[in-house]
Design a protein around this motif. Structure first.
Motif, mmCIF file in Angstrom:
data_model
loop_
_atom_site.group_PDB
_atom_site.id
_atom_site.type_symbol
_atom_site.label_atom_id
_atom_site.label_comp_id
_atom_site.label_asym_id
_atom_site.label_seq_id
_atom_site.Cartn_x
_atom_site.Cartn_y
_atom_site.Cartn_z
ATOM 1 N N GLY A 66 0.825 -1.210 0.000
ATOM 2 C CA GLY A 66 0.000 0.000 0.000
ATOM 3 C C GLY A 66 0.851 1.248 0.000
ATOM 4 N N ARG A 67 1.953 1.214 0.737
ATOM 5 C CA ARG A 67 2.881 2.350 0.742
ATOM 6 C C ARG A 67 3.529 2.532 -0.615
ATOM 7 N NH1 ARG A 67 5.935 0.843 6.112
ATOM 8 N NH2 ARG A 67 4.205 1.109 7.545
ATOM 9 N N MET A 68 3.880 1.409 -1.257
ATOM 10 C CA MET A 68 4.526 1.482 -2.568
ATOM 11 C C MET A 68 3.571 2.081 -3.603
ATOM 12 S SD MET A 68 7.181 1.136 -4.286
ATOM 13 C CE MET A 68 8.333 0.012 -3.591
ATOM 14 N N ILE A 69 2.327 1.671 -3.559
ATOM 15 C CA ILE A 69 1.334 2.214 -4.491
ATOM 16 C C ILE A 69 1.144 3.702 -4.243
ATOM 17 C CG2 ILE A 69 -1.113 2.156 -5.116
ATOM 18 C CD1 ILE A 69 -0.990 -0.882 -4.635
ATOM 19 N N ALA A 70 1.085 4.094 -2.983
ATOM 20 C CA ALA A 70 0.922 5.508 -2.657
ATOM 21 C C ALA A 70 2.127 6.322 -3.135
ATOM 22 C CB ALA A 70 0.742 5.676 -1.153
ATOM 23 N N ARG A 71 3.333 5.770 -2.997
ATOM 24 C CA ARG A 71 4.535 6.475 -3.466
ATOM 25 C C ARG A 71 4.541 6.611 -4.977
ATOM 26 N NH1 ARG A 71 9.949 4.586 -0.713
ATOM 27 N NH2 ARG A 71 10.597 6.537 -1.684
ATOM 28 N N VAL A 72 4.103 5.564 -5.687
ATOM 29 C CA VAL A 72 4.050 5.620 -7.149
ATOM 30 C C VAL A 72 3.028 6.656 -7.606
ATOM 31 C CG1 VAL A 72 3.406 4.306 -9.208
ATOM 32 C CG2 VAL A 72 4.897 3.278 -7.493
ATOM 33 N N VAL A 73 1.880 6.669 -6.970
ATOM 34 C CA VAL A 73 0.845 7.653 -7.326
ATOM 35 C C VAL A 73 1.339 9.066 -7.040
ATOM 36 C CG1 VAL A 73 -1.446 8.500 -6.694
ATOM 37 C CG2 VAL A 73 -1.078 6.064 -7.070
ATOM 38 N N TRP A 74 1.958 9.295 -5.897
ATOM 39 C CA TRP A 74 2.452 10.621 -5.541
ATOM 40 C C TRP A 74 3.552 11.062 -6.502
ATOM 41 C CZ3 TRP A 74 1.067 14.881 -3.664
ATOM 42 C CH2 TRP A 74 1.979 15.826 -3.252
ATOM 43 N N MET A 75 4.458 10.162 -6.880
ATOM 44 C CA MET A 75 5.524 10.506 -7.820
ATOM 45 C C MET A 75 4.940 10.831 -9.197
ATOM 46 S SD MET A 75 8.709 11.034 -8.135
ATOM 47 C CE MET A 75 9.461 10.260 -6.745
ATOM 48 N N ILE A 133 1.980 12.094 -9.784
ATOM 49 C CA ILE A 133 1.353 13.413 -9.682
ATOM 50 C C ILE A 133 2.413 14.501 -9.742
ATOM 51 C CG2 ILE A 133 0.127 14.952 -8.101
ATOM 52 C CD1 ILE A 133 -1.498 12.505 -7.217
ATOM 53 N N LYS A 134 3.520 14.295 -9.031
ATOM 54 C CA LYS A 134 4.578 15.305 -9.030
ATOM 55 C C LYS A 134 5.202 15.461 -10.414
ATOM 56 C CE LYS A 134 7.480 14.267 -5.789
ATOM 57 N NZ LYS A 134 8.376 14.134 -4.630
ATOM 58 N N LEU A 135 5.326 14.378 -11.164
ATOM 59 C CA LEU A 135 5.924 14.457 -12.500
ATOM 60 C C LEU A 135 4.973 15.065 -13.524
ATOM 61 C CD1 LEU A 135 7.805 11.054 -12.738
ATOM 62 C CD2 LEU A 135 8.804 13.335 -12.547
ATOM 63 N N LEU A 136 3.683 14.887 -13.344
ATOM 64 C CA LEU A 136 2.717 15.362 -14.331
ATOM 65 C C LEU A 136 2.205 16.767 -14.078
ATOM 66 C CD1 LEU A 136 0.609 12.141 -14.888
ATOM 67 C CD2 LEU A 136 2.296 13.149 -16.420
ATOM 68 N N ILE A 137 2.406 17.314 -12.890
ATOM 69 C CA ILE A 137 1.814 18.610 -12.560
ATOM 70 C C ILE A 137 2.411 19.738 -13.403
ATOM 71 C CG2 ILE A 137 3.331 19.164 -10.622
ATOM 72 C CD1 ILE A 137 -0.411 19.762 -10.635
ATOM 73 N N ILE A 138 3.723 19.732 -13.623
ATOM 74 C CA ILE A 138 4.356 20.802 -14.397
ATOM 75 C C ILE A 138 3.912 20.783 -15.858
ATOM 76 C CG2 ILE A 138 6.572 21.735 -15.185
ATOM 77 C CD1 ILE A 138 5.916 22.273 -12.226
ATOM 78 N N PRO A 139 3.962 19.647 -16.573
ATOM 79 C CA PRO A 139 3.464 19.662 -17.958
ATOM 80 C C PRO A 139 1.989 20.048 -18.078
ATOM 81 C CG PRO A 139 4.773 17.706 -17.586
ATOM 82 C CD PRO A 139 4.596 18.359 -16.253
ATOM 83 N N VAL A 140 1.168 19.602 -17.138
ATOM 84 C CA VAL A 140 -0.255 19.950 -17.183
ATOM 85 C C VAL A 140 -0.449 21.449 -16.982
ATOM 86 C CG1 VAL A 140 -2.442 19.674 -15.943
ATOM 87 C CG2 VAL A 140 -1.084 17.675 -16.533
#
Length: 78
Positions: free
Chosen positions: A17-26, A28-35
């Protein structure tokens, strides 16, 4: 043999569950600037075309408008 019991405490999460949360958070962080950049481009085009150009907003999203501008910029000077 005795079965092991799992701790059902609400404060603890499994490692998967922690790994999934880290992947989702990463992600989001990678996609926020291009969006945000694409959103700023669209808003800038709309403001520039409508406010500065005194044209209707619907023309901003028309392909023929941008094709015409491209042809004007890159036309052969005869």
């Amino acid at each position: 043999m005795t079965a092991t019991t799992r701790s059902n405490e609400p404060g603890k999460r499994s490692s998967s569950g922690r790994m999934i949360a880290r992947v989702v958070w990463m992600s989001i962080k990678l996609l926020i600037i291009p969006v945000l950049c694409v959103a700023a481009l669209i808003v800038g085009l709309a403001i520039g075309y409508v406010v500065l150009g005194d044209k209707p907003l619907s023309d901003v999203f028309d392909f023929n408008t941008w094709k015409h501008m491209y042809d004007l910029v890159f036309a052969e000077g005869g």
